[in-house]
Design a protein around this motif. Structure first.
Motif: not given
Length: 499
Positions: A11-15, A21-24, A27-30, A32-37
């Motif tokens: 839902x958050x990826x669609x919105x 979404x995540x940062x280390x 490194x930053x992951x959106x 959409x990227x997390x959703x696909x992974x």
């Protein structure tokens, strides 16, 4: 529409697909990227014949890969079994064998113990290393664009916990348990798309998982991760990423407050600080709030309650030293040994009822029946309620040791000590510690004619259990105190003055 816990991410990826979404660190992951992974992870599991209801271990530190594996398993309809990365081979074997896990995602740096345990348990060990994991996952087709249909009362996560006897028990937490608890955290801590949450709590732990990972994904904020908590690093990240929500155990607050450079960091963005996992000393709370100009909300929960049961609410009076009042949809009371509520101000055992209470212990109907009475979960924690309905914990019914927010179960350590050829009897007890809350101590009686040193026994245990569990203090006695049935009486064990 599926009741899957994975729908938070979907839902958050669609919105807002491009929102971090995540940062280390860099490194930053959106979303959409997390959703696909996670879709690719679902495809990988499907190819391995792992599907709805199958259990899969996750033995990863606080890195983006934890979320990728976690939501990928849920997306495929599987059940996540989170595991501490510090576990040794004999421990991982149990955590995989007991729930009948088919596979485990294990961080490369800790893979040896996971591989040993997986081999014994008949599970596949999927090694996760930053370099090769992305290519490995991408080699499988993306599946479950919509998470596999799961009912609200289907098990989502099995969190292992234990009392003071026997092996750890797996608390079965449903999709409804986890979803509603995360949404409660969203409301308590104000986690929206503008939230920057510091992911310092271990994600394999219920507090970090529900209030950190799941609440952030539900609210659409960003979780900035620390693989291993270090106070200076935490303060640096709060300044760098403008963190506004921090969740931690009291020892984390103490370490940050006592850091030599605490005053040199800009922590002005901090809005909400939440504390749980152990009792927060009132003086520590006051000191932290003065130093960092923020408010700490203390709460309470257990693995069996997803975990949040009560909190000091941001819109109500906060009482220092109290675990607050129950969250919405949850009932708490203090009962006597017969299960009857006691009067305000009297001490009794906390009992909890509501949407947050587990389905039961995996494969342990006996243990479930012991702790669940007419829908009420008996916590083993002793408390009293004041005239305003605020709960105050006074003691523990069990012998559980909480060392720096981590649970240490005496029986497990005693079992290892008994394996040493020189040990006749052993009792592991909690000892007060100014920083950790409690430290692990062991009173040991040796066999006649046998010899062993404190250091030898510490090393023996340390080789077989996670590093936070082994006894830092060992002393020798001729005989351990016992009752009429021969049971060791821990309350009568005297700690030498020198210790």
């Amino acid at each position: 529409m599926s009741d899957s816990l994975a729908t938070f991410l979907v839902d958050s990826a669609a919105r807002d697909p491009d929102h971090p979404a995540l940062q280390l660190d860099d490194f930053v992951m959106t979303y959409a990227e997390l959703d696909v992974a996670t879709q690719h992870v679902a495809g990988m599991l499907s190819a391995k014949g792992i599907g709805p209801g199958d259990r899969v271990g996750v033995m990863l530190p606080n890195v983006p890969h934890f979320a990728i594996a976690y939501y990928g398993i849920l997306r495929a309809g599987g059940v996540v079994v989170p595991m501490n990365v510090l576990l040794k081979g004999r421990e991982t074997a149990f955590y995989l064998k007991d729930p009948g896990a088919k596979a485990v995602f294990a961080w490369a740096d800790f893979a040896e113990a996971a591989q040993t345990g997986a081999e014994e348990a008949g599970a596949e060990c999927i090694v996760v290393d930053p370099a090769g994991f992305r290519e490995l996952v991408a080699s499988f087709p993306a599946e479950a664009a919509t998470p596999v249909e799961r009912a609200g009362d289907d098990t989502a996560v099995i969190l292992y916990t234990s009392g003071t006897t026997g092996t750890p028990k797996g608390a079965e937490l449903t999709h409804d348990n986890m979803r509603r608890n995360a949404l409660a955290a969203v409301g308590l801590f104000g986690v929206g798309s503008d939230a920057v949450v510091l992911g310092a709590l271990p994600l394999f732990h219920s507090f970090g998982q529900t209030c950190g990972l799941n609440a952030t994904m539900a609210g659409g904020g960003v979780l900035t991760l620390i693989p291993r908590f270090e106070p200076g690093k935490a303060l640096e990240i709060i300044q760098r990423d403008k963190v506004n929500v921090f969740e931690g155990v009291p020892t984390m607050y103490g370490a940050m407050l006592n850091h030599p450079d605490a005053g040199s960091f800009d922590t002005s963005t901090l809005k909400v600080c939440a504390s749980g996992g152990a009792s927060m000393p009132v003086e520590l709370m006051k000191g932290f709030e003065e130093q960092f100009n923020c408010k700490i909300l203390e709460g309470y929960g257990l693995s069996e309650t997803s975990p949040v049961a009560s909190f000091n609410h941001p819109d109500k009076e906060r009482k220092a030293g109290s675990i607050g009042t129950p969250i919405e949809g949850v009932e708490m009371r203090v009962v006597d040994d017969g299960g009857e509520p006691v009067a305000a101000g009297e001490v009794g055992e906390i009992a909890i009822k509501g949407h947050n209470v587990m389905k039961g212990y995996w494969g342990r109907p006996d243990a479930t029946a012991e702790t669940m009475k007419d829908g009420w979960f008996l916590t083993g924690d002793m408390a009293k309620i004041d005239e305003d309905g605020y709960f105050f914990i006074v003691d523990r019914k069990k012998d559980l040791i909480i060392r720096g927010g981590y649970n240490v179960y005496p029986r497990e350590i005693e079992e290892v000590l008994y394996e040493h050829p020189a040990v006749r009897e052993a009792a592991v007890v909690a000892m007060p510690h100014p920083d950790l809350g409690e430290e692990v101590g062991a009173a040991v009686a040796l066999k006649d004619g046998a010899e062993a040193t404190e250091e030898e026994l510490q090393g023996f245990v340390k080789d077989q259990v996670a590093a936070y569990k082994y006894p830092r203090l060992v002393w020798f006695v001729d005989e351990l105190p016992k009752g009429p049935t021969g049971k060791i009486l821990k309350r009568e064990i005297e700690v030498p003055a020198a210790k």
